[in-house]
Write a protein that holds these residues in place. Structure first.
Motif, PDB file in Angstrom:
ATOM      1  N   THR B  26     -13.255  53.680 -15.154  1.00  0.00           N
ATOM      2  CA  THR B  26     -12.072  54.551 -15.114  1.00  0.00           C
ATOM      3  C   THR B  26     -11.613  54.880 -13.696  1.00  0.00           C
ATOM      4  O   THR B  26     -10.573  55.484 -13.532  1.00  0.00           O
ATOM      5  N   THR B  27     -12.406  54.538 -12.674  1.00  0.00           N
ATOM      6  CA  THR B  27     -12.056  54.914 -11.308  1.00  0.00           C
ATOM      7  C   THR B  27     -10.592  54.575 -10.990  1.00  0.00           C
ATOM      8  O   THR B  27     -10.101  53.566 -11.482  1.00  0.00           O
ATOM      9  N   LEU B  29     -10.023  57.703 -11.687  1.00  0.00           N
ATOM     10  CA  LEU B  29     -10.161  58.858 -12.570  1.00  0.00           C
ATOM     11  C   LEU B  29     -11.601  58.918 -13.073  1.00  0.00           C
ATOM     12  O   LEU B  29     -12.385  58.009 -12.860  1.00  0.00           O
ATOM     13  N   GLU B  32     -13.901  61.773 -18.099  1.00  0.00           N
ATOM     14  CA  GLU B  32     -13.454  63.014 -18.732  1.00  0.00           C
ATOM     15  C   GLU B  32     -11.932  63.154 -18.715  1.00  0.00           C
ATOM     16  O   GLU B  32     -11.354  63.807 -19.580  1.00  0.00           O
ATOM     17  N   ASP B  33     -11.280  62.531 -17.732  1.00  0.00           N
ATOM     18  CA  ASP B  33      -9.828  62.658 -17.692  1.00  0.00           C
ATOM     19  C   ASP B  33      -9.187  62.022 -18.922  1.00  0.00           C
ATOM     20  O   ASP B  33      -8.134  62.448 -19.373  1.00  0.00           O
ATOM     21  N   TYR B  34      -9.846  60.991 -19.422  1.00  0.00           N
ATOM     22  CA  TYR B  34      -9.335  60.375 -20.644  1.00  0.00           C
ATOM     23  C   TYR B  34      -9.787  61.151 -21.877  1.00  0.00           C
ATOM     24  O   TYR B  34      -9.009  61.398 -22.797  1.00  0.00           O
ATOM     25  N   ASP B  36     -10.436  64.243 -22.139  1.00  0.00           N
ATOM     26  CA  ASP B  36      -9.718  65.520 -22.250  1.00  0.00           C
ATOM     27  C   ASP B  36      -8.432  65.381 -23.052  1.00  0.00           C
ATOM     28  O   ASP B  36      -7.956  66.340 -23.642  1.00  0.00           O
ATOM     29  N   LEU B  37      -7.867  64.170 -23.048  1.00  0.00           N
ATOM     30  CA  LEU B  37      -6.613  63.978 -23.777  1.00  0.00           C
ATOM     31  C   LEU B  37      -6.825  64.144 -25.272  1.00  0.00           C
ATOM     32  O   LEU B  37      -5.940  64.591 -25.982  1.00  0.00           O
TER      33      LEU B  37
END
Ligand SMILES: Cc1cc2nc3c(=O)[nH]c(=O)nc-3n(C[C@H](O)[C@H](O)[C@H](O)COP(=O)(O)OP(=O)(O)OC[C@H]3O[C@@H](n4cnc5c(N)ncnc54)[C@H](O)[C@@H]3O)c2cc1C
Ligand code: FES
Lengths: 381, 363
Positions: B26-27, B29, B32-34, B36-37
């Motif tokens: 995911t870098t 990001l 968790e950024d995904y 959290d959606l």
């Protein structure tokens, strides 16, 4: 273009010092109106774009797991290219400008954001926000003018190496994110001046190295590996998506300051510059791109480069809203609002790169020995 | 690099390794950024809560019922929770006492907010919050709590929204374990937050309730306690309400030599001394702003868009502490001046400190 101070007809000679200050006040008033309204709708907007982008990126990458299958390759590559463009332009560029710092959301803040780009956010913020936006189009100060490798103004001295600049420009366009990383590092200048051993430079170099490693690992190793038998096709897909993103952002950015109609300024002209004069320089030093709503989003609203340069930290979707007011000011003050459709602006910028790869034709220059007067405070109307 | 020192037993678990692998996917990001959606309340996420009900209590107060994230550790009655709410797109943090019983089977929690005139967050929460909104949370905090065992005789001295922490204690059943008197002030009977609940408890004999309606009878003077609750000085007292009431109570209990029997909770600091103001630089962020002598550096920094750490915003939790590298600040509660010279890192509470000259703060 030629430094504004050397032009046969100075486009701002009709403005008095008071005019310029009044113009500045009118622009301040536009800014204040936006600041008074800035709030929930801007926050909702950026959250929506972020959510869309993340969903698009993850689903495109999921589709690419099956990229051996040509339709999946096409869909996944297109989706990933769009996601990467959104991420760099409407999201990354604008958040890193602090346009959304007002939200105080630590997840969407210029000091915490990192983007899908090989130049680390903090280095880019320095060279872009602090140097380029402050010294916009000032020869010798704004390295965005030709990125230090090209001659994009008659007033820049011609060297034989400029003959190759159409080629450099094309290569730079294909690998634009690396070009930007090198540029943010001031690689050329630091190497020339023998500063490659300076600890500060080395630390920054290491940071770029780490960022490149992570980016390359993700795009060219991890995701291809996850695709199993589709390893090679996924690798090609990610490469293509990055290439499309690079070509696109390079084109958009060329349109911002290179097309004909955009003015440049000499170093001395900005000494003791007032706020009104600063605004005026931004107005004349930038060019817009006309087009649809989709185009504006895909350019990160840099299609409103003029508005962005006047107010770099206002939420980007506001540029479109204030553009008519800004344009009315151009009309009232007798200034030229440079804008045009994307193909025309790209062609204009490329034409300049090609034309200036050759030395100036002598007629282009007025007597250069007249002192570079501070034009911004000349005659009355 | 070679090293002969054996690594300390820092065990990398399978989970850590998986996480690191996920990060390479995911870098730049984080995974968790995904996540959290889709699952903002999951275990391991930053603590958040979803508002599941908003119920009016009086004409200017409402109770918000919140489903906290999976990592919510529970609370002790009387404690408060910090709520991060987006008001007009701007994240604002405020503290609210928990009014729910600590052991609800549905794991929901509630806070009760009174809208104060011009209050940004309180008006938003009372009048404009919609069910389904996700808010940011922090774990429960605060020492305005009953000891265990509960003292035999207890007095709750409250006014306005100051009833909230007490309500949490009553819902947890203090009155079944102690002799409880509640002395509560509000402008009119209708303005008593939890009025019906309190009156019902009193009618059942669970508590003795003394209501003071200040529009008709004027503010309660602490001297009146002698007649209203003759044994009040013998009781352990928990007091919560406006600054005036709490200051008077502290004087009264101190004068009687039993200050240790009085426990107070303040919703805002008592500000006595504005400083001189000055320019404040956040050295790491590179932000410089002009702060006046009456504005806490916390507020000034937030207004300028800095990401300031914060907590109770009234000088009790130390959640806002930052190192002052050089310069001078004045404590708004005491007027005390704190100075730092280059090289120092004097820790200051930004929520109750105003600039008293040019300051460099490490942020
Ligand atoms: C430990 C703790 C527990 C709290 N528990 C509760 C609770 O259970 N219920 C509840 O309603 N509030 C509670 N508060 C108060 C709450 O945190 C906010 O301060 C309050 O809601 C006002 O916020 P605001 O954004 O609406 O006002 P702001 O916009 O911050 O302030 C508006 C104006 O009101 C003044 N003001 C600020 N706070 C208060 C106050 N408490 N009373 C009167 N005037 C004030 C300010 O000086 C300013 O002039 C608690 C505070 C603390 C520290
Ligand atoms: S925020 Fe709690 S002490 Fe400052």
């Amino acid at each position: 273009m030629t430094v504004i101070q050397h032009k046969p007809v100075n486009p701002i000679a009709h403005l008095s010092a008071e005019d310029i200050e009044t113009l500045g006040k009118e622009l301040d008033a536009i800014r204040d109106r936006v600041l008074a309204e800035r709030g929930a709708s801007d926050a909702a907007y950026i959250r929506k774009v972020i959510k869309t982008q993340r969903t698009l990126e993850m689903s495109s990458r999921a589709v690419l797991l099956f990229s051996l299958f040509p339709p999946a390759w096409v869909v996944g590559t297109a989706g990933l290219a769009v996601a990467k463009i959104l991420e760099n332009m409407e999201i990354g560029h604008n958040i890193l400008h602090g346009q959304y710092d007002f939200m105080r959301d630590p997840k969407i803040h210029s000091t915490t954001w990192e983007w899908d780009h090989v130049s680390p956010a903090d280095q880019w913020k320095h060279s872009h926000n602090q140097l380029h936006h402050t010294y916009t189009n000032v020869l010798g100060k704004d390295n965005d003018l030709g990125y230090g490798i090209m001659r994009v103004d008659e007033d820049q001295k011609w060297y034989p190496m400029h003959l190759g600049q159409p080629l450099w420009n094309f290569v730079n366009a294909c690998f634009f994110e690396y070009g930007i990383a090198a540029y943010d590092l001031e690689l050329g200048r630091n190497l020339r001046k023998g500063r490659h051993k300076a600890p500060e430079f080395r630390a920054r170099l290491r940071a770029v190295g780490r960022k490149i490693r992570r980016q390359v690992l993700k795009d060219y190793v991890i995701h291809p590996l996850l695709s199993g038998p589709s390893f090679l096709t996924t690798l090609a897909a990610t490469f293509t998506a990055n290439l499309i993103r690079n070509l696109w952002s390079h084109s958009v950015i060329m349109c911002g300051h290179f097309p004909s109609g955009v003015e440049t300024f000499s170093k001395t002209s900005i000494e003791g510059e007032t706020r009104g004069e600063w605004y005026l320089r931004q107005m004349l030093g930038s060019a817009n791109i006309s087009g649809s709503r989709l185009l504006h989003i895909m350019t990160g609203n840099l299609s409103f480069q003029i508005e962005h340069h006047l107010f770099p930290d206002l939420p980007s979707k506001r540029y479109q809203e204030i553009a008519p007011q800004v344009r009315a000011l151009f009309d009232r003050y007798g200034l030229t609002y440079t804008t045009g459709p994307l193909p025309k602006q790209v062609a204009s910028a490329w034409w300049k790169v090609i034309r200036l790869s050759l030395p100036n034709r002598e007629t282009a220059r007025p007597a250069a020995d007249e002192p570079p007067a501070r034009v911004l405070a000349t005659s009355g109307v | 690099m070679t090293t002969t020192v054996p690594h300390p037993a820092a065990k990398t678990t399978v989970r850590d390794r998986l996480l690191r692998l996920a990060e390479t996917v995911t870098t730049p990001l984080l995974p968790e950024d995904y996540l959290d959606l889709v699952a903002p309340l999951r275990a391991g996420a930053a603590l958040r809560g979803r508002i599941v009900a908003v119920e009016p209590e009086t004409r200017d107060a409402a109770t918000l019922t919140i489903r906290p994230g999976r990592d919510w550790r529970g609370h002790t009655p009387g404690q408060y929770v910090r709520l991060g709410v987006d008001v007009d797109g701007v994240r604002q943090w405020r503290a609210y006492s928990l009014t729910s019983a600590p052991d609800r089977p549905d794991r929901l929690i509630s806070v009760t907010v009174k809208a104060i005139p011009d209050g940004r967050v309180s008006n938003h929460l009372v009048r404009r919050t919609r069910v389904g909104t996700v808010v940011q949370l922090d774990q429960a905090l605060g020492d305005f709590v009953l000891p265990d065992p509960v003292p035999a005789r207890v007095l709750f001295l409250t006014a306005g929204s100051g009833i909230t922490p007490v309500m949490g204690m009553l819902r947890a059943g203090v009155h079944t374990r102690a002799d409880v008197v509640v002395v509560h002030s509000a402008p009119t009977p209708d303005d008593v937050v939890f009025g019906a609940h309190l009156r019902a408890l009193a009618a059942q004999g669970g508590i003795r309730l003394v209501e003071r309606h200040t529009d008709r009878d004027g503010l309660l003077g602490v001297a009146e306690l002698a007649t209203l609750v003759p044994d009040h000085l013998d009781r352990q007292t928990w007091a919560c309400g406006p600054v005036g009431l709490l200051d008077a109570a502290e004087q009264h209990w101190t004068a009687a030599g039993v200050a240790d029997r009085l426990h107070t909770e303040r919703f805002r600091p008592t500000v006595i001394a504005p400083g001189e103001g000055g320019s404040v630089t956040f050295t790491r962020t590179g932000l410089t702003l002009a702060a006046d002598g009456g504005t806490p550096i916390l507020d000034a920094g937030e207004a300028a868009g800095a990401l300031m750490p914060s907590g109770c915003r009234m000088g009790i939790c130390y959640g806002c502490v930052l190192p002052l590298r050089q310069g001078a600040v004045r404590d708004l509660r005491t007027g005390e001046l704190t100075t730092a010279v280059p090289g120092d890192g004097v820790l200051i509470q930004t929520c109750v400190s105003a600039a008293a000259g040019t300051c460099d703060i490490d942020l």
